[in-house]
Design a protein around this motif. Structure first.
Motif, PDB file in Angstrom:
ATOM      1  N   GLY A 123       0.650  -1.428   0.169  1.00  0.00           N
ATOM      2  CA  GLY A 123      -0.245  -0.383  -0.248  1.00  0.00           C
ATOM      3  C   GLY A 123       0.721   1.096   0.012  1.00  0.00           C
ATOM      4  N   HIS A 125      -0.045   4.610  -0.156  1.00  0.00           N
ATOM      5  CA  HIS A 125      -1.089   5.452   0.906  1.00  0.00           C
ATOM      6  C   HIS A 125      -0.615   5.420   2.482  1.00  0.00           C
ATOM      7  CE1 HIS A 125      -3.075   1.860   1.281  1.00  0.00           C
ATOM      8  NE2 HIS A 125      -4.360   2.011   2.040  1.00  0.00           N
ATOM      9  N   HIS A 130      -0.866  -5.296   2.888  1.00  0.00           N
ATOM     10  CA  HIS A 130      -1.671  -5.885   3.264  1.00  0.00           C
ATOM     11  C   HIS A 130      -1.880  -6.956   2.901  1.00  0.00           C
ATOM     12  CE1 HIS A 130      -2.884  -2.183   4.100  1.00  0.00           C
ATOM     13  NE2 HIS A 130      -2.177  -1.663   3.294  1.00  0.00           N
ATOM     14  N   ARG A 132      -4.073 -10.802   0.910  1.00  0.00           N
ATOM     15  CA  ARG A 132      -5.491  -9.913  -0.002  1.00  0.00           C
ATOM     16  C   ARG A 132      -6.436 -11.161   0.086  1.00  0.00           C
ATOM     17  NH1 ARG A 132      -6.570  -4.431   0.292  1.00  0.00           N
ATOM     18  NH2 ARG A 132      -4.739  -3.451  -0.421  1.00  0.00           N
ATOM     19  N   HIS A 226     -13.401  -5.183   3.258  1.00  0.00           N
ATOM     20  CA  HIS A 226     -11.987  -5.432   4.368  1.00  0.00           C
ATOM     21  C   HIS A 226     -12.395  -5.194   5.970  1.00  0.00           C
ATOM     22  CE1 HIS A 226     -10.057  -3.272   0.866  1.00  0.00           C
ATOM     23  NE2 HIS A 226     -11.022  -2.155   0.552  1.00  0.00           N
TER      24      HIS A 226
END
Length: 250
Positions: A123, A125, A130, A132, A226
């Motif tokens: 990520g 950001h 993360h 998945r 999520h």
């Protein structure tokens, strides 16, 4: 348009590839095939590529440890997948490695291996990895353990975990938390696994057909939730699809 979908089994998991294929056939105008485990018939260098794809630090984008012992571990894990576990792999790196080994390469033929490995994406950001459930593309990776581990569990789960650690000084066994915490979430080897993967499989087809990754409607099976309660709502509750996807696939 997708004309052929090949789904690959993950025999060490409870995911039923044949049931997934049957469900998909009822919703798309394409041939759907089922084959044995994709990782079971690969060349000798794949173990090194898996070693290089290992996430070694959740906050470091660089991956990999190709020391001889690690590569040997990956060789054993490929040969005996029931011995693998506890490792997160760079999903894009695994995707590239498997793409290079697909025997049939065409824009209208989607390959979807069910994996017994946990995969993740970086990520930008927030500067961390993360986990998945799905890594869309060619092939699309569907991580069965990722279904249990990637979406966050209910808040009560983490509160109980912290309380237990505060009182005892250690981490409670996962089985204890899963038994004691109220709330709907998927656990390892959950009997709902196959049903919960259906929307992710269809999303893989939709992505190749339309270029759109997942659906924003939290009630739709093509939604990438999520949190675990969101997965249950999207995949296991009515309605099955939002209005747009219902017209297309319902």
């Amino acid at each position: 348009m997708v004309e052929t979908v090949t789904l690959y089994r993950a025999p060490t998991t409870v995911a039923d590839a044949d049931a997934l294929a049957d469900w998909l056939r009822d919703r798309i105008d394409a041939e759907v095939r089922v084959r044995d485990r994709l990782l079971g018939a690969v060349d000798d260098t794949l173990a090194e590529e898996f070693a290089a794809a290992r996430v070694t630090d959740p906050h470091e984008q660089s991956t990999g440890n190709t020391m001889t012992g690690i590569v040997r571990y990956e060789e054993r894990a490929l040969a005996s997948p029931e011995r693998a576990g506890g490792i997160v792999y760079d999903g894009r790196a695994v995707q590239r490695a498997l793409n290079a080994r697909l025997s049939e390469q065409s824009l209208d033929h989607l390959h979807v291996p069910l994996l017994d490995r946990v995969v993740g994406t970086w990520g930008d950001h927030d500067g961390r990895w993360h986990k998945r459930v799905a890594v869309l593309g060619q092939p699309t990776l569907l991580s069965v353990p990722g279904l249990y581990e990637a979406p966050a569990k209910p808040e009560a789960y983490y509160e109980a975990k912290s309380k237990h650690a505060l009182m005892t000084g250690d981490t409670p066994p996962r089985e204890v938390l899963e038994a004691d915490v109220d709330g709907d979430f998927l656990v390892a080897d959950d009997p709902r696994t196959t049903d919960a993967l259906k929307g992710y499989l269809l999303a893989a087809v939709d992505f190749l057909d339309t270029g759109s990754a997942f659906c924003d409607d939290e009630r739709c099976r093509l939604h990438d939730a999520h949190r675990q309660p969101g997965v249950v709502r999207a995949q296991l509750r009515d309605p099955a699809f939002c209005e747009a996807h219902g017209e297309r696939y319902g």
